[in-house]
Scaffold this motif. Structure first.
Motif, mmCIF file in Angstrom:
data_model
loop_
_atom_site.group_PDB
_atom_site.id
_atom_site.type_symbol
_atom_site.label_atom_id
_atom_site.label_comp_id
_atom_site.label_asym_id
_atom_site.label_seq_id
_atom_site.Cartn_x
_atom_site.Cartn_y
_atom_site.Cartn_z
ATOM 1 N N VAL A 115 0.849 -1.196 0.000
ATOM 2 C CA VAL A 115 0.000 0.000 0.000
ATOM 3 C C VAL A 115 0.883 1.243 0.000
ATOM 4 O O VAL A 115 1.847 1.328 0.761
ATOM 5 C CB VAL A 115 -0.923 0.034 1.235
ATOM 6 C CG1 VAL A 115 -1.894 1.212 1.143
ATOM 7 C CG2 VAL A 115 -1.686 -1.276 1.382
ATOM 8 N N SER A 116 0.554 2.188 -0.862
ATOM 9 C CA SER A 116 1.308 3.448 -0.915
ATOM 10 C C SER A 116 0.359 4.580 -1.254
ATOM 11 O O SER A 116 -0.729 4.354 -1.806
ATOM 12 C CB SER A 116 2.420 3.364 -1.960
ATOM 13 O OG SER A 116 3.125 4.597 -2.040
ATOM 14 N N ASN A 117 0.775 5.804 -0.935
ATOM 15 C CA ASN A 117 -0.053 6.966 -1.255
ATOM 16 C C ASN A 117 0.115 7.423 -2.696
ATOM 17 O O ASN A 117 -0.670 8.243 -3.180
ATOM 18 C CB ASN A 117 0.295 8.134 -0.326
ATOM 19 C CG ASN A 117 1.728 8.605 -0.511
ATOM 20 O OD1 ASN A 117 2.660 7.803 -0.427
ATOM 21 N ND2 ASN A 117 1.923 9.887 -0.752
ATOM 22 N N THR A 118 1.134 6.901 -3.380
ATOM 23 C CA THR A 118 1.373 7.297 -4.761
ATOM 24 C C THR A 118 1.341 6.084 -5.686
ATOM 25 O O THR A 118 1.428 4.944 -5.242
ATOM 26 C CB THR A 118 2.741 7.994 -4.917
ATOM 27 O OG1 THR A 118 3.773 7.122 -4.425
ATOM 28 C CG2 THR A 118 2.772 9.292 -4.134
ATOM 29 N N ARG A 119 1.234 6.349 -6.965
ATOM 30 C CA ARG A 119 1.202 5.283 -7.958
ATOM 31 C C ARG A 119 2.578 4.659 -8.105
ATOM 32 O O ARG A 119 3.577 5.170 -7.588
ATOM 33 C CB ARG A 119 0.742 5.841 -9.311
ATOM 34 C CG ARG A 119 1.656 6.940 -9.849
ATOM 35 C CD ARG A 119 1.109 7.599 -11.094
ATOM 36 N NE ARG A 119 1.927 8.727 -11.512
ATOM 37 C CZ ARG A 119 3.030 8.646 -12.226
ATOM 38 N NH1 ARG A 119 3.461 7.460 -12.618
ATOM 39 N NH2 ARG A 119 3.708 9.717 -12.550
ATOM 40 N N LEU A 120 2.631 3.572 -8.853
ATOM 41 C CA LEU A 120 3.900 2.909 -9.140
ATOM 42 C C LEU A 120 4.592 3.561 -10.326
ATOM 43 O O LEU A 120 3.931 4.088 -11.232
ATOM 44 C CB LEU A 120 3.666 1.431 -9.449
ATOM 45 C CG LEU A 120 3.149 0.539 -8.314
ATOM 46 C CD1 LEU A 120 2.742 -0.819 -8.870
ATOM 47 C CD2 LEU A 120 4.189 0.383 -7.226
ATOM 48 N N THR A 121 5.910 3.506 -10.353
ATOM 49 C CA THR A 121 6.643 3.917 -11.550
ATOM 50 C C THR A 121 6.354 2.920 -12.671
ATOM 51 O O THR A 121 5.826 1.826 -12.438
ATOM 52 C CB THR A 121 8.157 3.931 -11.298
ATOM 53 O OG1 THR A 121 8.581 2.606 -10.970
ATOM 54 C CG2 THR A 121 8.523 4.877 -10.160
ATOM 55 N N ALA A 122 6.704 3.288 -13.892
ATOM 56 C CA ALA A 122 6.483 2.394 -15.025
ATOM 57 C C ALA A 122 7.233 1.074 -14.831
ATOM 58 O O ALA A 122 6.708 -0.008 -15.094
ATOM 59 C CB ALA A 122 6.917 3.073 -16.320
ATOM 60 N N GLY A 123 8.474 1.161 -14.335
ATOM 61 C CA GLY A 123 9.256 -0.046 -14.100
ATOM 62 C C GLY A 123 8.635 -0.927 -13.033
ATOM 63 O O GLY A 123 8.624 -2.153 -13.148
ATOM 64 N N ALA A 124 8.104 -0.305 -11.976
ATOM 65 C CA ALA A 124 7.464 -1.068 -10.904
ATOM 66 C C ALA A 124 6.182 -1.734 -11.391
ATOM 67 O O ALA A 124 5.864 -2.863 -11.004
ATOM 68 C CB ALA A 124 7.175 -0.157 -9.717
#
Length: 260
Positions: free
Chosen positions: A213-222
């Protein structure tokens, strides 16, 4: 999950840093109005009074507000004699006090306040620790409301060597059924594959599914890395949680993993 694949995913995981403006637009407009008024009053007072210290203080205060307007960030300290203005310090102390006294339901508001007083270039250990604490408590509070009877939510659970601890573990009959990792990323910086890799390490050791769980989206690589993990049969889910509008997605992912 092989090391080669993990390294490849990390190499594609270029951080996407979001720019941060500590002062919102309305605050900059207000600072500009106040700055022009004070500077103008100080300039007029130079010709109408013998109190030169007072005139300089007015001009100095106006300059502070104008710098805040054009710079877009609060100034930590600027003084003349006994006139010492500490706008940023006062805001920081108020945000810290509010965070300490807040409840998990107030987390979105508190996190916004902490973000507003956090400098992108000057780390503050107190603000960092408080931000993580508030976000973790918010996630734990929501998850506790979604857990079925007979389950226990454990905090800071040791898993594996070197004293590593998972943020949360859901246990059923003293057996880990789900590992949960929560991460708050400041200034809108996306979550990277490193977070997913660490969560998968806990999953491999415990044998339990993992929820990230995170407050931000994932990077493209993630995102690519997460897709490969799911395609290979790994029980892992990612949820972006910022406020109670994301509760349903959090509940669905939690329920899905607990049923595996």
């Amino acid at each position: 999950m092989g090391e080669t694949e993990a390294d490849a995913s990390a190499s594609q995981d270029t951080p996407e840093v979001a720019e941060d403006d500590p002062l919102p637009q309305w605050a900059r407009i207000c600072a500009g109005i106040v700055g022009i008024s004070l500077t103008g009053a100080g300039g007029v007072a130079v010709f109408r009074t013998d109190n030169q210290a007072g005139c300089v203080t007015l001009i100095l205060a106006g300059t502070v507000f104008l710098l805040m307007t054009f710079g877009g960030a609060p100034l930590h300290s600027l003084g003349y004699g006994e006139a010492n203005l500490r706008f940023a310090r006062k805001r920081r102390d108020q945000a810290v006090r509010h965070a300490i006294e807040s409840t998990p339901e107030q987390a979105p508001e508190v996190l916004n306040e902490l973000e507003a007083v956090t400098s992108p270039t000057r780390p503050d250990a107190t603000l960092s620790a408080l931000t993580e604490h508030v976000y973790d408590n918010a996630i734990a509070h929501r998850i506790s409301n979604f857990l079925p009877p007979g389950t226990i939510l454990q905090y800071e659970v040791p898993i594996g060597p070197r004293g590593r601890r998972a943020d949360f573990v859901v246990e059923i009959e003293n057996r880990p059924n789900l590992v949960i990792e929560a991460r708050y990323n400041k200034h809108g910086n996306p979550a990277t594959a490193d977070m997913l890799e660490q969560a998968m390490t806990y999953s491999e050791i415990s044998g339990a599914p993992v929820l990230v769980v995170s407050n931000t989206r994932l990077t493209a690589g993630a995102r690519n890395y997460l897709r490969r993990l799911k395609d290979s049969g790994e029980s892992i889910r990612f949820v972006q949680w910022t406020d109670d509008g994301d509760n349903e997605e959090l509940r669905l992912s939690l329920t899905e993993l607990l049923d595996m």
